[in-house]
Write a protein that holds these residues in place. Structure first.
Motif: not given
Length: 201
Positions: A21-25
């Motif tokens: 749940d991380n847009v930078d993953q």
């Protein structure tokens, strides 16, 4: 059927994203890059990240400088989304290139890939509406209202899936034909957006 395959890939992408749940993953596409599934997974991953970009930018306490940076990322994501749709349509154009189109064949209002685009977004709506319908800290009224909306979304998924499969069958049988137009977005183009090309002078 293509719609069932696509939806299962979309669900996998959404589940994989929400492990972090991380847009930078960074994306870790499990499918070989020469497969249709690879395109579908990448398409939905872009949609999923953008979904969360849109949540973040609506934070009333967001720093204006960070909001502008995020807006730029949303613009770039929109371009990626459009590019992926065109890649998926290229897949179908190649797949059905040998089909003999009937003299009375008709064109559809949208290409197959734009229909899959809607299915991808619908998968995200279903995932997040289900979260709200089962959220433990929400009121019963909230959960019930969200369950009612979820039921509509599930019906919409069934109808859209049927429409997609019918469209592809019609194309395969020569009853409809594909004609794909590039989106030709102007606001990201240095030569077409007057704000951008005037600043180049």
């Amino acid at each position: 059927m293509f719609s069932k395959l696509a939806y299962s890939v979309f669900e996998q992408s959404i589940q994989d994203y929400h492990k972090y749940d991380n847009v930078d993953q960074p994306i870790s596409n499990p499918y070989s890059n020469d497969t249709f599934e690879h395109l579908l997974y990448l398409k939905n991953w872009i949609d999923t990240v953008q979904w969360h970009f849109e949540d973040i930018i609506r934070d009333p306490n967001i720093d204006p400088v960070e909001a502008l940076k995020l807006k730029r990322r949303i613009d770039a994501s929109n371009q990626e989304r459009t590019d992926m749709v065109e890649f998926i349509d290229s897949f179908f154009l190649k797949k059905y290139s040998g089909v003999k189109v009937k003299d009375n064949a008709k064109i559809n209002s949208e290409s197959p890939a734009w229909a899959f685009d809607r299915l991808s977004i619908l998968a995200l709506k279903i995932y997040h509406m289900h979260e709200e319908a089962t959220r433990a800290d929400a009121t019963p009224e909230h959960r019930n209202a969200c369950q009612t909306k979820l039921n509509v979304l599930l019906e919409q998924r069934s109808d859209l899936s049927t429409a997609i499969d019918d469209l592809l069958t019609d194309i395969e049988n020569g009853d409809k034909f594909m004609k794909v137009y590039k989106q030709m977005k102007m606001y990201n183009d240095d030569d077409l957006n007057p704000i951008l090309y005037q600043n180049k002078k």
